[in-house]
Design a protein around this motif. Structure first.
Motif, PDB file in Angstrom:
ATOM      1  N   PHE A  76       0.777  -1.017   0.072  1.00 32.21           N
ATOM      2  CA  PHE A  76       0.433  -0.193  -0.070  1.00 32.21           C
ATOM      3  C   PHE A  76       0.966   1.459  -0.050  1.00 32.21           C
ATOM      4  O   PHE A  76      -0.134   2.351  -0.184  1.00 32.21           O
ATOM      5  CB  PHE A  76      -0.506   0.134   1.088  1.00 32.21           C
ATOM      6  N   GLY A  77       2.292   0.996   0.039  1.00 30.78           N
ATOM      7  CA  GLY A  77       3.212   2.610   0.585  1.00 30.78           C
ATOM      8  C   GLY A  77       3.807   2.595  -0.947  1.00 30.78           C
ATOM      9  O   GLY A  77       3.981   3.510  -1.693  1.00 30.78           O
ATOM     10  N   VAL A  78       4.791   1.405  -1.234  1.00 36.73           N
ATOM     11  CA  VAL A  78       5.461   0.949  -2.661  1.00 36.73           C
ATOM     12  C   VAL A  78       4.374   1.870  -4.200  1.00 36.73           C
ATOM     13  O   VAL A  78       3.449   1.367  -4.408  1.00 36.73           O
ATOM     14  CB  VAL A  78       6.265  -0.160  -2.558  1.00 36.73           C
ATOM     15  N   ALA A  79       5.449   2.841  -4.401  1.00 33.90           N
ATOM     16  CA  ALA A  79       4.957   3.444  -5.884  1.00 33.90           C
ATOM     17  C   ALA A  79       4.469   1.762  -7.084  1.00 33.90           C
ATOM     18  O   ALA A  79       5.221   0.812  -7.380  1.00 33.90           O
ATOM     19  CB  ALA A  79       6.005   4.417  -6.299  1.00 33.90           C
ATOM     20  N   PRO A  80       3.065   2.347  -7.625  1.00 35.17           N
ATOM     21  CA  PRO A  80       2.567   0.803  -8.689  1.00 35.17           C
ATOM     22  C   PRO A  80       3.521   1.139  -9.472  1.00 35.17           C
ATOM     23  O   PRO A  80       4.008  -0.407 -10.274  1.00 35.17           O
ATOM     24  CB  PRO A  80       1.366   1.355  -8.684  1.00 35.17           C
ATOM     25  N   ASP A  81       5.018   1.954 -10.053  1.00 37.64           N
ATOM     26  CA  ASP A  81       5.683   1.676 -11.705  1.00 37.64           C
ATOM     27  C   ASP A  81       7.050   1.910 -10.146  1.00 37.64           C
ATOM     28  O   ASP A  81       7.991   1.367 -11.026  1.00 37.64           O
ATOM     29  CB  ASP A  81       5.582   3.604 -11.918  1.00 37.64           C
ATOM     30  N   HIS A  82       6.902   1.093  -9.585  1.00 34.50           N
ATOM     31  CA  HIS A  82       8.290   0.442  -8.308  1.00 34.50           C
ATOM     32  C   HIS A  82       8.074  -0.591  -8.357  1.00 34.50           C
ATOM     33  O   HIS A  82       7.901  -1.945  -7.304  1.00 34.50           O
ATOM     34  CB  HIS A  82       8.634   1.437  -7.568  1.00 34.50           C
TER      35      HIS A  82
ATOM     36  N   GLY B 256      -9.425  20.007  -1.216  1.00 28.59           N
ATOM     37  CA  GLY B 256      -8.557  19.914  -2.508  1.00 28.59           C
ATOM     38  C   GLY B 256      -7.399  20.154  -1.742  1.00 28.59           C
ATOM     39  O   GLY B 256      -6.231  20.117  -2.110  1.00 28.59           O
ATOM     40  N   VAL B 257      -7.144  19.545  -0.212  1.00 34.29           N
ATOM     41  CA  VAL B 257      -5.988  19.619   0.611  1.00 34.29           C
ATOM     42  C   VAL B 257      -6.318  18.097   1.149  1.00 34.29           C
ATOM     43  O   VAL B 257      -7.028  17.529   1.881  1.00 34.29           O
ATOM     44  CB  VAL B 257      -6.242  20.606   1.414  1.00 34.29           C
ATOM     45  N   TYR B 258      -5.346  17.176   0.978  1.00 36.64           N
ATOM     46  CA  TYR B 258      -5.088  15.543   1.220  1.00 36.64           C
ATOM     47  C   TYR B 258      -3.816  15.108   2.210  1.00 36.64           C
ATOM     48  O   TYR B 258      -3.128  16.172   1.523  1.00 36.64           O
ATOM     49  CB  TYR B 258      -5.023  15.416   0.153  1.00 36.64           C
ATOM     50  N   SER B 259      -3.718  14.079   2.650  1.00 38.30           N
ATOM     51  CA  SER B 259      -2.655  14.084   2.853  1.00 38.30           C
ATOM     52  C   SER B 259      -2.086  13.270   2.026  1.00 38.30           C
ATOM     53  O   SER B 259      -2.651  12.453   1.382  1.00 38.30           O
ATOM     54  CB  SER B 259      -2.618  13.351   4.113  1.00 38.30           C
ATOM     55  N   ALA B 260      -0.976  13.441   1.945  1.00 39.13           N
ATOM     56  CA  ALA B 260       0.256  12.285   1.136  1.00 39.13           C
ATOM     57  C   ALA B 260      -0.128  10.846   1.151  1.00 39.13           C
ATOM     58  O   ALA B 260      -0.382  10.404   0.786  1.00 39.13           O
ATOM     59  CB  ALA B 260       0.917  12.478   1.507  1.00 39.13           C
ATOM     60  N   ARG B 261      -0.303  10.706   2.189  1.00 42.17           N
ATOM     61  CA  ARG B 261      -0.696   9.185   3.059  1.00 42.17           C
ATOM     62  C   ARG B 261      -1.946   8.761   2.130  1.00 42.17           C
ATOM     63  O   ARG B 261      -2.496   7.091   1.807  1.00 42.17           O
ATOM     64  CB  ARG B 261      -0.769   8.939   4.773  1.00 42.17           C
ATOM     65  N   ALA B 262      -3.010   9.420   2.764  1.00 39.00           N
ATOM     66  CA  ALA B 262      -4.459   9.128   1.740  1.00 39.00           C
ATOM     67  C   ALA B 262      -3.898   9.351   0.314  1.00 39.00           C
ATOM     68  O   ALA B 262      -4.951   8.109   0.409  1.00 39.00           O
ATOM     69  CB  ALA B 262      -5.623  11.024   2.247  1.00 39.00           C
ATOM     70  N   PHE B 263      -3.602  10.108  -0.522  1.00 36.28           N
ATOM     71  CA  PHE B 263      -2.935  10.300  -1.686  1.00 36.28           C
ATOM     72  C   PHE B 263      -3.023   8.971  -2.165  1.00 36.28           C
ATOM     73  O   PHE B 263      -3.081   8.225  -3.028  1.00 36.28           O
ATOM     74  CB  PHE B 263      -2.798  11.262  -2.035  1.00 36.28           C
ATOM     75  N   VAL B 264      -1.805   7.920  -1.250  1.00 36.99           N
ATOM     76  CA  VAL B 264      -1.274   7.330  -1.967  1.00 36.99           C
ATOM     77  C   VAL B 264      -1.584   5.689  -1.414  1.00 36.99           C
ATOM     78  O   VAL B 264      -2.070   5.280  -2.301  1.00 36.99           O
ATOM     79  CB  VAL B 264       0.070   7.447  -1.390  1.00 36.99           C
ATOM     80  N   GLY B 265      -2.545   6.106  -0.294  1.00 37.04           N
ATOM     81  CA  GLY B 265      -3.659   5.167  -0.178  1.00 37.04           C
ATOM     82  C   GLY B 265      -4.321   4.671  -0.804  1.00 37.04           C
ATOM     83  O   GLY B 265      -4.871   3.650  -1.470  1.00 37.04           O
ATOM     84  N   TRP B 266      -5.016   6.337  -1.525  1.00 36.84           N
ATOM     85  CA  TRP B 266      -5.889   6.047  -2.636  1.00 36.84           C
ATOM     86  C   TRP B 266      -5.504   4.842  -3.902  1.00 36.84           C
ATOM     87  O   TRP B 266      -5.913   3.925  -4.900  1.00 36.84           O
ATOM     88  CB  TRP B 266      -6.642   7.337  -3.153  1.00 36.84           C
ATOM     89  N   TYR B 267      -4.332   5.282  -4.297  1.00 36.20           N
ATOM     90  CA  TYR B 267      -3.994   4.734  -5.831  1.00 36.20           C
ATOM     91  C   TYR B 267      -3.492   3.944  -6.151  1.00 36.20           C
ATOM     92  O   TYR B 267      -3.091   3.121  -6.825  1.00 36.20           O
ATOM     93  CB  TYR B 267      -2.845   5.697  -6.960  1.00 36.20           C
ATOM     94  N   ASN B 268      -3.293   3.433  -4.338  1.00 39.91           N
ATOM     95  CA  ASN B 268      -2.721   2.446  -4.572  1.00 39.91           C
ATOM     96  C   ASN B 268      -3.415   0.994  -3.859  1.00 39.91           C
ATOM     97  O   ASN B 268      -2.854  -0.174  -3.280  1.00 39.91           O
ATOM     98  CB  ASN B 268      -1.513   2.155  -3.693  1.00 39.91           C
ATOM     99  N   GLY B 269      -4.779   1.739  -3.362  1.00 42.03           N
ATOM    100  CA  GLY B 269      -6.250   0.298  -3.187  1.00 42.03           C
ATOM    101  C   GLY B 269      -6.352   0.614  -1.724  1.00 42.03           C
ATOM    102  O   GLY B 269      -6.368  -1.004  -1.698  1.00 42.03           O
TER     103      GLY B 269
END
Length: 456
Positions: A43-49, A113-126
């Protein structure tokens, strides 16, 4: 001896691996609140890594050991308490990571329009808890507060060509949202200077080489840094040299821009700016920009402090992502917790004042470092457990029931754990769905659906 590990991310699995490898008789049970294992690797490592996720193979080997068992879908602190685990096991290791984020503490940070990085990363990582985030990507300029690898990950995902992302395990819904995104400019803002950035050269290089995107670095930010970085450690020197080189280069795109064909997307680093307020739109309904205090540095190197100069600057942006760090939360009233530092007070992983209780990973030392840092840290805690077993600090004469006792507690509370072979069914379903779409997997983001697949 029966040992229980709470959390199935890198810290949990590395702790279990080390204990199993160096104690021929130990039995290790791993508890995880989600049905699916691997924590931030999933849930943390970027999908393109994808190469960073190869550690999953090692963790799977550990889980397959006949002396190891995995129990997902069990929330420690709610479904079973830490004192109950201490009744069932000779040693309990808390490796549950950092499931919250640090807040900015400024006006306007709760605006849409303001998000935490944690939530945004969680969003694209499922990550299940972030699946409904629906970030608004309808603006042209995004601003990320923070100069770490997570900030670069987010910038890269926002600006990556879609054909690159389509081949990754990024979730379907976030891919669809990114396909409609209007974001074409991303600023990464930090309170300190170029010599204090926390990202690493690999991630920076990847960002500089991102197709269809140009880096905008101001040469003035790097004046006099060559001499300042002369005696710095080699990684810091190489990183700074790459930033200087990028700032001074007149890229091909610049020549193209002169001919009227600008690079469609751009990103840049801004230094010595500290967020003061997120500015609301005229109707007060969303973020339209950010006011930042300009800072000067006192001291040098990693210990340099950013002091406001009194000058301020406003920057227009419709999307603000705060990437200033993750934060651990207390798990159970029975466990001491330093809320100031966001860690469990410990010495070499031994929890202060509670014999038989240990911790590893981010909840032990704070949310910093990469997987290898966590590996070494977890081996260190596992070593403390092994020493205490060998030195008789842990009394293993009374036999403990381990999962036998926990199972009856969970049963009485209506909780059904998920086994590792259950996870492998979910895994197979995800891989099959991904194959149909030409990607490594299509993550299932709803825990209810995960449990349906295994007939829970």
């Amino acid at each position: 001896p029966r040992v229980c590990v709470v959390g199935s991310g890198p810290a949990g699995f590395y702790t279990a691996q080390h204990i199993l490898k160096h104690h021929g008789g130990a039995l290790v049970d791993i508890y995880e609140k989600l049905p699916v294992p691997f924590g931030l690797v999933r849930f943390g490592v970027a999908p393109d890594h994808p190469e960073v996720k190869n550690v999953i193979n090692t963790f799977t080997q550990t889980a397959h050991s006949e002396r190891c068992a995995y129990y997902g879908n069990v929330t420690v602190g709610r479904d079973v308490t830490v004192p109950e685990l201490q009744q069932a096991y000779h040693a309990v290791v808390l490796s549950y990571g950092a499931e919250d984020n640090r807040v900015l503490g400024i006006p306007g940070e709760n605006l849409p329009g303001v998000y935490s990085a944690r939530a945004f990363v969680g969003w694209y990582n499922g990550l299940p808890e972030n699946r409904d985030l629906k970030p608004d990507l309808s603006c042209e300029t995004a601003l990320i507060l923070g100069h770490g690898n997570v900030a670069l990950d987010i910038a890269r995902i926002l600006l990556s060509p879609l054909q690159l992302l389509r081949k990754t395990d990024i979730t379907d819904s976030s891919l669809a949202a990114l396909a409609c995104s209007k974001v074409k400019r991303v600023w990464l803002v930090g309170r300190r200077g170029p010599l204090q950035v926390a990202f690493t050269i690999k991630e920076l290089r990847e960002m500089i080489n991102l197709p269809g995107t140009r880096a905008v670095l101001d040469p003035a930010d790097f004046t006099g840094l060559e001499s300042a970085v002369k005696d710095a450690p080699r990684p810091r020197k190489r990183l700074t040299d790459l930033m200087i080189k990028t700032a001074l280069e007149k890229p091909v795109e610049m020549q193209a821009a002169a001919a009227g064909a600008a690079a469609p997307r751009e990103w840049g680093l801004k230094f010595q700016r500290s967020p003061q307020e997120v500015l609301p739109s005229a109707d007060g309904r969303r973020a339209r920009g950010i006011r930042m205090a300009l800072t000067r540095l006192e001291g040098s190197g990693d210990s340099a402090k950013a002091i406001p100069t009194g000058d301020v600057e406003e920057l227009e942006c419709g999307l603000v992502l705060s990437s200033i760090g993750y934060r651990s939360l207390p798990l159970d009233p029975a466990v001491p917790f330093d809320s100031q530092r966001g860690v469990i007070p410990n010495s070499s992983g031994r929890v202060e004042g509670v014999p038989g209780l240990y911790c590893s990973g981010w909840v032990k030392r704070g949310p910093t470092g990469v997987i290898i840092t966590t590996m070494n840290d977890s081996f260190d805690t596992a070593q403390s457990v092994l020493e205490d077993l060998q030195g008789g600090v842990l009394d293993i004469s009374p036999s403990r029931e381990g999962f036998g006792l926990v199972e009856s507690i969970l049963h009485s509370r209506g909780v059904r754990p998920v086994s590792f072979s259950d996870w492998e069914k979910i895994d197979a379903a995800e891989v099959a769905r991904g194959k149909a779409a030409g990607k490594p997997r299509e993550k299932i983001v709803d825990p209810v659906e995960m449990l349906q697949i295994i007939g829970h």
